[in-house]
Design a protein around this motif. Structure first.
Motif, mmCIF file in Angstrom:
data_model
loop_
_atom_site.group_PDB
_atom_site.id
_atom_site.type_symbol
_atom_site.label_atom_id
_atom_site.label_comp_id
_atom_site.label_asym_id
_atom_site.label_seq_id
_atom_site.Cartn_x
_atom_site.Cartn_y
_atom_site.Cartn_z
ATOM 1 N N GLN A 10 -1.711 -6.663 4.664
ATOM 2 C CA GLN A 10 -3.025 -7.260 4.439
ATOM 3 C C GLN A 10 -2.506 -8.386 5.280
ATOM 4 O O GLN A 10 -1.423 -9.186 5.135
ATOM 5 C CB GLN A 10 -2.835 -7.834 2.629
ATOM 6 N N LEU A 66 -3.512 1.245 4.500
ATOM 7 C CA LEU A 66 -1.721 1.476 3.422
ATOM 8 C C LEU A 66 -1.205 2.007 5.492
ATOM 9 O O LEU A 66 -1.490 2.361 6.366
ATOM 10 C CB LEU A 66 -2.251 3.115 3.239
ATOM 11 N N ARG A 69 -18.078 -11.862 0.583
ATOM 12 C CA ARG A 69 -17.146 -12.082 0.631
ATOM 13 C C ARG A 69 -17.010 -13.306 0.070
ATOM 14 O O ARG A 69 -15.474 -13.425 -0.554
ATOM 15 C CB ARG A 69 -16.907 -11.911 2.447
ATOM 16 N N PHE A 113 2.003 -2.916 -7.813
ATOM 17 C CA PHE A 113 2.284 -3.561 -6.857
ATOM 18 C C PHE A 113 3.217 -4.698 -7.065
ATOM 19 O O PHE A 113 3.560 -5.087 -7.841
ATOM 20 C CB PHE A 113 1.184 -4.531 -6.398
ATOM 21 N N LEU A 156 -10.273 -7.464 -4.950
ATOM 22 C CA LEU A 156 -10.202 -6.357 -4.283
ATOM 23 C C LEU A 156 -10.530 -5.243 -5.255
ATOM 24 O O LEU A 156 -10.258 -4.440 -5.707
ATOM 25 C CB LEU A 156 -9.158 -6.526 -3.931
ATOM 26 N N TYR A 188 2.220 -1.201 1.674
ATOM 27 C CA TYR A 188 0.510 -1.200 2.329
ATOM 28 C C TYR A 188 0.795 -3.225 2.497
ATOM 29 O O TYR A 188 1.710 -3.599 2.805
ATOM 30 C CB TYR A 188 -0.473 -1.999 1.075
ATOM 31 N N PHE A 207 4.475 3.665 -2.007
ATOM 32 C CA PHE A 207 3.316 3.142 -1.026
ATOM 33 C C PHE A 207 3.829 1.902 -0.415
ATOM 34 O O PHE A 207 4.427 0.756 -0.898
ATOM 35 C CB PHE A 207 2.496 2.913 -1.502
ATOM 36 N N PHE A 250 -8.729 -0.042 0.542
ATOM 37 C CA PHE A 250 -9.181 -1.162 0.130
ATOM 38 C C PHE A 250 -10.870 -1.431 0.781
ATOM 39 O O PHE A 250 -10.715 -1.532 2.264
ATOM 40 C CB PHE A 250 -8.291 -2.039 0.228
ATOM 41 N N GLY A 251 -11.455 -2.315 -0.002
ATOM 42 C CA GLY A 251 -12.529 -3.263 0.714
ATOM 43 C C GLY A 251 -11.237 -4.577 0.809
ATOM 44 O O GLY A 251 -10.676 -4.717 0.834
ATOM 45 N N SER A 252 -12.241 -5.362 1.786
ATOM 46 C CA SER A 252 -11.881 -6.855 2.853
ATOM 47 C C SER A 252 -11.423 -7.746 1.494
ATOM 48 O O SER A 252 -10.883 -8.823 1.409
ATOM 49 C CB SER A 252 -12.865 -7.437 3.504
ATOM 50 N N GLY A 253 -12.730 -7.556 0.030
ATOM 51 C CA GLY A 253 -11.979 -8.562 -0.781
ATOM 52 C C GLY A 253 -13.693 -9.200 -1.471
ATOM 53 O O GLY A 253 -14.664 -9.838 -0.014
ATOM 54 N N LYS A 296 2.954 6.257 2.527
ATOM 55 C CA LYS A 296 2.917 6.901 1.355
ATOM 56 C C LYS A 296 4.554 7.948 0.886
ATOM 57 O O LYS A 296 4.384 9.086 2.115
ATOM 58 C CB LYS A 296 2.162 7.556 0.910
ATOM 59 N N GLN A 328 -8.217 -10.538 4.427
ATOM 60 C CA GLN A 328 -8.253 -9.015 4.309
ATOM 61 C C GLN A 328 -7.644 -8.384 3.451
ATOM 62 O O GLN A 328 -7.108 -9.049 2.780
ATOM 63 C CB GLN A 328 -7.783 -8.343 5.474
ATOM 64 N N GLY A 329 -8.550 -6.973 3.145
ATOM 65 C CA GLY A 329 -7.841 -6.358 1.598
ATOM 66 C C GLY A 329 -6.787 -5.495 2.308
ATOM 67 O O GLY A 329 -6.030 -6.037 3.457
ATOM 68 N N LEU A 330 -6.134 -4.542 2.141
ATOM 69 C CA LEU A 330 -5.078 -3.617 1.795
ATOM 70 C C LEU A 330 -4.858 -2.802 2.703
ATOM 71 O O LEU A 330 -6.447 -1.876 1.990
ATOM 72 C CB LEU A 330 -4.439 -3.325 0.602
ATOM 73 N N PHE A 348 3.199 -5.144 1.145
ATOM 74 C CA PHE A 348 3.548 -4.562 -0.342
ATOM 75 C C PHE A 348 4.310 -3.083 -0.244
ATOM 76 O O PHE A 348 3.415 -2.495 -0.303
ATOM 77 C CB PHE A 348 1.427 -4.973 -0.960
#
Lengths: 115, 113
Positions: free
Chosen positions: B38, B46, A9, B103, A90, B36, B34, A106-109, B49, B42-44, B90
């Motif tokens: 965040q 969805l 992470r 994006f 990401l 998204y 799309f 997506f993952g959390s990055g 769409k 954290q990640g993105l 986004f």
């Protein structure tokens, strides 16, 4: 079902070093993409892999590379790190068929800091 | 070349008020669009769409967006803001023949109590 898992992470590296980031996609997903997110440039596409082959590539220098294994897990590598490589990286996977209409998960990055 | 412009890097609304986040796109062919979200660290995720079916797209958490070809817009709305909506949003575009998603720069939504 489990989501996209990225490890580690957080990471701190020194300029000139290299780093490898890992991504495990959702089970059954064969398409994996990587994005770099920075405050200045936003989200930028790095590359996409499908069934172990690079299918698409963004505008990044050759220091950025990736690969995908037969189990769809993917790694990206950055060599000769520069301060500007500090970013959130990401990973995202897509379902089958791997068309863009599926959208990414997506993952959390991985937060990479280069000092 | 395809691109996305999000108007306003920061938007503040009061809790319970309408949320409107603006997105305009540029694409030479019918696009996929799309939104998204965040959350910090954290990640993105969805939200919704558009893939050329209905022009009004409903997403998660009460959000929806309307595709307007004549205005090349895909604005995101929610009738009543909640504190938990505070995040960065986004807008993204992709063309059918291209697999990568482009994006926008993002809009940070602040919810005022």
């Amino acid at each position: 079902k489990a989501g996209v898992t990225q490890t580690p992470r957080y990471l701190i590296k020194t300029r000139g070093q290299q780093v490898t980031l890992s991504c495990s996609p959702i089970s059954g997903h064969r398409s994996v993409s990587w994005y770099q997110q920075t405050p200045g440039q936003g989200l930028q596409f790095l590359f996409e892999y499908f069934s172990e082959t690079q299918r698409n590539k963004g505008n990044f220098p050759g220091r950025f590379s990736g690969r995908q294994f037969s189990n769809s897990r993917s790694e990206m590598n950055v060599s000769t790190l520069e301060l500007g490589d500090s970013a959130l990286y990401l990973c995202a996977s897509r379902g089958d068929p791997p068309t863009v209409s599926n959208g990414y998960t997506f993952g959390s990055g991985t937060r990479l800091t280069v000092v | 070349a395809q691109s996305v412009t999000q108007l306003g890097s920061h938007v503040s609304v009061s809790e319970g008020a309408l949320v409107l986040l603006r997105c305009n796109y540029s694409s030479s062919v019918p696009p996929y669009l799309f939104w998204y979200v965040q959350y910090p660290n954290q990640g993105l995720q969805l939200l919704l769409k558009y893939t050329s079916a209905a022009t009004l797209v409903k997403g998660i958490n009460g959000f929806e967006a309307e595709f307007k070809k004549s205005e090349t817009s895909f604005h995101l709305t929610k009738p009543s803001a909640h504190m938990s909506d505070a995040a960065e949003y986004f807008c993204a575009v992709s063309e059918v023949r291209d697999d990568k998603i482009i994006f926008g720069k993002g809009t940070r939504l602040h919810i005022l109590p």
